[in-house]
Motif scaffolding. Structure first.
Motif, PDB file in Angstrom:
ATOM      1  N   TRP A  83     -20.140 -27.126 -32.179  1.00 24.45           N
ATOM      2  CA  TRP A  83     -20.970 -26.417 -31.208  1.00 24.45           C
ATOM      3  C   TRP A  83     -22.304 -26.003 -31.826  1.00 24.45           C
ATOM      4  O   TRP A  83     -22.414 -25.873 -33.048  1.00 24.45           O
ATOM      5  CB  TRP A  83     -20.258 -25.158 -30.739  1.00 24.45           C
ATOM      6  CG  TRP A  83     -19.043 -25.349 -29.904  1.00 24.45           C
ATOM      7  CD1 TRP A  83     -18.366 -26.513 -29.677  1.00 24.45           C
ATOM      8  CD2 TRP A  83     -18.327 -24.325 -29.208  1.00 24.45           C
ATOM      9  NE1 TRP A  83     -17.280 -26.276 -28.878  1.00 24.45           N
ATOM     10  CE2 TRP A  83     -17.233 -24.946 -28.569  1.00 24.45           C
ATOM     11  CE3 TRP A  83     -18.502 -22.963 -29.058  1.00 24.45           C
ATOM     12  CZ2 TRP A  83     -16.322 -24.232 -27.795  1.00 24.45           C
ATOM     13  CZ3 TRP A  83     -17.597 -22.240 -28.286  1.00 24.45           C
ATOM     14  CH2 TRP A  83     -16.518 -22.878 -27.660  1.00 24.45           C
ATOM     15  N   PRO A  84     -23.304 -25.744 -30.999  1.00 22.93           N
ATOM     16  CA  PRO A  84     -24.547 -25.159 -31.512  1.00 22.93           C
ATOM     17  C   PRO A  84     -24.253 -23.823 -32.191  1.00 22.93           C
ATOM     18  O   PRO A  84     -23.352 -23.086 -31.774  1.00 22.93           O
ATOM     19  CB  PRO A  84     -25.399 -24.963 -30.252  1.00 22.93           C
ATOM     20  CG  PRO A  84     -24.859 -25.966 -29.273  1.00 22.93           C
ATOM     21  CD  PRO A  84     -23.383 -26.040 -29.551  1.00 22.93           C
ATOM     22  N   GLN A  85     -24.997 -23.507 -33.211  1.00 23.21           N
ATOM     23  CA  GLN A  85     -24.731 -22.296 -33.976  1.00 23.21           C
ATOM     24  C   GLN A  85     -24.829 -21.033 -33.122  1.00 23.21           C
ATOM     25  O   GLN A  85     -24.125 -20.059 -33.370  1.00 23.21           O
ATOM     26  CB  GLN A  85     -25.691 -22.207 -35.163  1.00 23.21           C
ATOM     27  CG  GLN A  85     -25.347 -23.193 -36.282  1.00 23.21           C
ATOM     28  CD  GLN A  85     -26.299 -23.091 -37.447  1.00 23.21           C
ATOM     29  OE1 GLN A  85     -27.370 -23.690 -37.418  1.00 23.21           O
ATOM     30  NE2 GLN A  85     -25.921 -22.342 -38.467  1.00 23.21           N
ATOM     31  N   GLU A  86     -25.695 -21.050 -32.129  1.00 23.46           N
ATOM     32  CA  GLU A  86     -25.856 -19.855 -31.297  1.00 23.46           C
ATOM     33  C   GLU A  86     -24.585 -19.511 -30.523  1.00 23.46           C
ATOM     34  O   GLU A  86     -24.413 -18.382 -30.054  1.00 23.46           O
ATOM     35  CB  GLU A  86     -27.015 -20.046 -30.325  1.00 23.46           C
ATOM     36  CG  GLU A  86     -26.830 -21.200 -29.346  1.00 23.46           C
ATOM     37  CD  GLU A  86     -28.071 -21.434 -28.504  1.00 23.46           C
ATOM     38  OE1 GLU A  86     -28.400 -20.557 -27.682  1.00 23.46           O
ATOM     39  OE2 GLU A  86     -28.697 -22.500 -28.682  1.00 23.46           O
ATOM     40  N   TYR A  87     -23.680 -20.491 -30.382  1.00 17.70           N
ATOM     41  CA  TYR A  87     -22.432 -20.241 -29.662  1.00 17.70           C
ATOM     42  C   TYR A  87     -21.219 -20.192 -30.590  1.00 17.70           C
ATOM     43  O   TYR A  87     -20.081 -20.157 -30.114  1.00 17.70           O
ATOM     44  CB  TYR A  87     -22.224 -21.307 -28.586  1.00 17.70           C
ATOM     45  CG  TYR A  87     -23.345 -21.357 -27.586  1.00 17.70           C
ATOM     46  CD1 TYR A  87     -23.668 -20.243 -26.818  1.00 17.70           C
ATOM     47  CD2 TYR A  87     -24.108 -22.515 -27.420  1.00 17.70           C
ATOM     48  CE1 TYR A  87     -24.716 -20.280 -25.903  1.00 17.70           C
ATOM     49  CE2 TYR A  87     -25.151 -22.563 -26.498  1.00 17.70           C
ATOM     50  CZ  TYR A  87     -25.445 -21.441 -25.753  1.00 17.70           C
ATOM     51  OH  TYR A  87     -26.483 -21.473 -24.856  1.00 17.70           O
ATOM     52  N   TYR A 119     -21.883 -24.687 -22.187  1.00 15.36           N
ATOM     53  CA  TYR A 119     -23.060 -24.175 -22.905  1.00 15.36           C
ATOM     54  C   TYR A 119     -24.325 -24.998 -22.641  1.00 15.36           C
ATOM     55  O   TYR A 119     -25.422 -24.546 -22.947  1.00 15.36           O
ATOM     56  CB  TYR A 119     -22.808 -23.991 -24.406  1.00 15.36           C
ATOM     57  CG  TYR A 119     -22.485 -25.197 -25.256  1.00 15.36           C
ATOM     58  CD1 TYR A 119     -23.388 -26.241 -25.441  1.00 15.36           C
ATOM     59  CD2 TYR A 119     -21.286 -25.257 -25.959  1.00 15.36           C
ATOM     60  CE1 TYR A 119     -23.103 -27.316 -26.268  1.00 15.36           C
ATOM     61  CE2 TYR A 119     -20.979 -26.326 -26.789  1.00 15.36           C
ATOM     62  CZ  TYR A 119     -21.892 -27.354 -26.946  1.00 15.36           C
ATOM     63  OH  TYR A 119     -21.605 -28.407 -27.768  1.00 15.36           O
ATOM     64  N   GLU A 170     -25.338 -17.973 -17.895  1.00 14.17           N
ATOM     65  CA  GLU A 170     -25.076 -17.059 -19.002  1.00 14.17           C
ATOM     66  C   GLU A 170     -23.736 -16.357 -18.806  1.00 14.17           C
ATOM     67  O   GLU A 170     -22.997 -16.124 -19.759  1.00 14.17           O
ATOM     68  CB  GLU A 170     -26.203 -16.040 -19.114  1.00 14.17           C
ATOM     69  CG  GLU A 170     -27.482 -16.597 -19.722  1.00 14.17           C
ATOM     70  CD  GLU A 170     -27.245 -17.220 -21.090  1.00 14.17           C
ATOM     71  OE1 GLU A 170     -26.555 -16.578 -21.924  1.00 14.17           O
ATOM     72  OE2 GLU A 170     -27.733 -18.339 -21.337  1.00 14.17           O
ATOM     73  N   LYS A 178     -20.995 -18.749 -19.795  1.00 15.86           N
ATOM     74  CA  LYS A 178     -20.935 -18.879 -21.253  1.00 15.86           C
ATOM     75  C   LYS A 178     -20.220 -17.687 -21.868  1.00 15.86           C
ATOM     76  O   LYS A 178     -19.337 -17.842 -22.723  1.00 15.86           O
ATOM     77  CB  LYS A 178     -22.347 -18.999 -21.830  1.00 15.86           C
ATOM     78  CG  LYS A 178     -23.100 -20.254 -21.426  1.00 15.86           C
ATOM     79  CD  LYS A 178     -24.536 -20.203 -21.925  1.00 15.86           C
ATOM     80  CE  LYS A 178     -25.361 -21.353 -21.365  1.00 15.86           C
ATOM     81  NZ  LYS A 178     -26.774 -21.280 -21.808  1.00 15.86           N
ATOM     82  N   GLN A 179     -20.589 -16.480 -21.442  1.00 19.58           N
ATOM     83  CA  GLN A 179     -19.988 -15.278 -22.004  1.00 19.58           C
ATOM     84  C   GLN A 179     -18.515 -15.136 -21.605  1.00 19.58           C
ATOM     85  O   GLN A 179     -17.702 -14.612 -22.369  1.00 19.58           O
ATOM     86  CB  GLN A 179     -20.774 -14.054 -21.550  1.00 19.58           C
ATOM     87  CG  GLN A 179     -22.186 -13.990 -22.110  1.00 19.58           C
ATOM     88  CD  GLN A 179     -23.004 -12.853 -21.519  1.00 19.58           C
ATOM     89  OE1 GLN A 179     -22.447 -11.928 -20.923  1.00 19.58           O
ATOM     90  NE2 GLN A 179     -24.325 -12.918 -21.670  1.00 19.58           N
TER      91      GLN A 179
END
Length: 403
Positions: free
Chosen positions: A60-64, A102, A107, A110-111
């Motif tokens: 996954w992307p690091q932000e997630y 994602y 948003e 995602k959360q």
């Protein structure tokens, strides 16, 4: 794609091996090495171990919550986990629906969903195929009609892998019948215990229960269950399937199977000389090894392109379809050679994992344990994810259509 040798990969591999040796329970590894279907308790326990380390959602992307690993590192990690017998990660959630959420989700979505997937708190089932819409997914009939506050879903889905464990389902449904099929399909997230959902198991040829049918009768799905825009479900599904097919070369699994083949071929079965003593059999193994190396580089190329152009089609060379064909056929070839190497014991069937010998324990060497069941199940590899005949049509349409 940079093909130069990265000296740090060897060090990274050792780090992964050390972590697995320290954290993977021996009994869990033993079950995993037998190649039987996923044990939910094992999968969740292993995922929680990985989550604590920050490795449960490596791609996954690091932000997630991703690791920031390169495609090569991701492949090495999966390879070492497979080699050690670690449980298969819940890929339906991690690798299929999570990238959709994602990339295209709100948003709130995602959360709501990503932490549960990453921390093994929720299990997902994929409801795409229908009895008359498998590889030809655009012909699906399941409908979702908006009543002013909810979408009401009616239809019948099939081949939902490990759906018996699912807390959530993601599905495609027709929301507009007045336009072309690809323009009238939407993508939904649905709680598996919603009123109106019925599940029926499907037992496959090896007697395992991994597949299921789902029936939807006036199932109410709130607006929060719609991913992205209405009518864009086909585009989201293509994105998902391209991701799925890119991984379907299953390099880690094919490497593990090839190593197991070498172990079996080194055994004396039925009192005969080990098959590794046969030059003809060694040639088969060498050919498979060479093709697997080539397939690994093709996979790394596809992963590299995906990594560099996130959210876009995987590549311009129909990587997903090509890798799906080659990887699925290789699994079947290696399985057939393992059965050949086992001789008469290839016909001895172990329907489930057995930790200790007992009166009902089948005769034969321990190495035979699980081979026949996996061989039978892998007959489906050239069908699921879109049959190889369909994949060849996709390749032909993309490549020959240019002339």
């Amino acid at each position: 794609m940079d093909l130069s040798i990265d000296e740090s990969i060897a060090e990274f591999r050792q780090e992964i091996r050390h972590f697995i040796a320290e954290n993977l329970p021996a009994a869990m590894a033993e079950r995993g090495l037998r190649a039987y279907h996923e044990d939910k308790a094992d999968v969740i326990a292993w995922m929680k171990i990985l989550a604590k380390q920050g490795w449960s959602a490596a791609s996954w992307p690091q932000e997630y919550g991703g690791t920031g690993w390169s495609p090569t590192q991701q492949l090495v990690f999966d390879e070492e986990c497979m080699r050690a017998g670690a449980p298969q990660k819940p890929i339906v959630g991690l690798s299929l629906v999570a990238p959709i959420i994602y990339t295209f989700g709100s948003e709130e979505q995602k959360q709501t969903h990503l932490p549960g997937i990453r921390n093994a708190e929720t299990w997902w089932g994929q409801c795409f195929s229908e009895p008359n819409a498998g590889s030809d997914l655009a012909s699906l009939k399941t409908s979702a009609e908006f009543n002013g506050s909810h979408y009401i879903v009616n239809g019948h889905k099939t081949w939902t892998t490990l759906g018996q464990f699912a807390d959530w389902l993601f599905l495609l449904a027709v929301t507009d019948k007045t336009v072309k099929p690809q323009q009238g399909i939407s993508f939904f997230l649905v709680k598996a215990d919603s009123p109106g959902i019925t599940m029926r198991p499907i037992h496959s040829i090896e007697k395992g229960h991994t597949l299921n049918e789902f029936f939807f009768e006036d199932v109410a799905v709130p607006l929060s269950g719609l991913i992205g825009e209405v009518g864009k479900g086909w585009s989201y599904a293509k994105f998902l399937l391209e991701n799925e097919r890119a991984w379907s070369a299953e390099i880690p699994r094919n490497k593990a199977l090839l190593n197991k083949l070498k172990v079996i071929a080194a055994e004396s079965i039925d009192g005969a000389q080990p098959l590794l003593a046969s030059a003809a059999f060694r040639e088969k193994i060498c050919e498979l090894s060479a093709r697997l190396n080539a397939l690994e580089y093709m996979t790394l190329r596809a992963m590299s392109e995906q990594h560099e152009v996130a959210g876009e089609p995987l590549s311009a060379w129909e990587a997903g379809s090509i890798l799906h064909i080659k990887g699925s056929e290789m699994q079947q070839e290696i399985g057939a050679l393992m059965m050949e190497a086992l001789g008469s014991y290839g016909a001895v069937y172990f329907p489930r994992y057995l930790a200790t010998r007992a009166e009902h324990y089948p005769a034969g060497p321990d190495i035979a344990h699980g081979v026949a069941a996996d061989y039978l199940y892998r007959r489906a590899t050239t069908i699921y994810g879109g049959s190889n005949e369909i994949q060849r049509n996709i390749i032909a349409g993309a490549m020959l259509g240019k002339f």
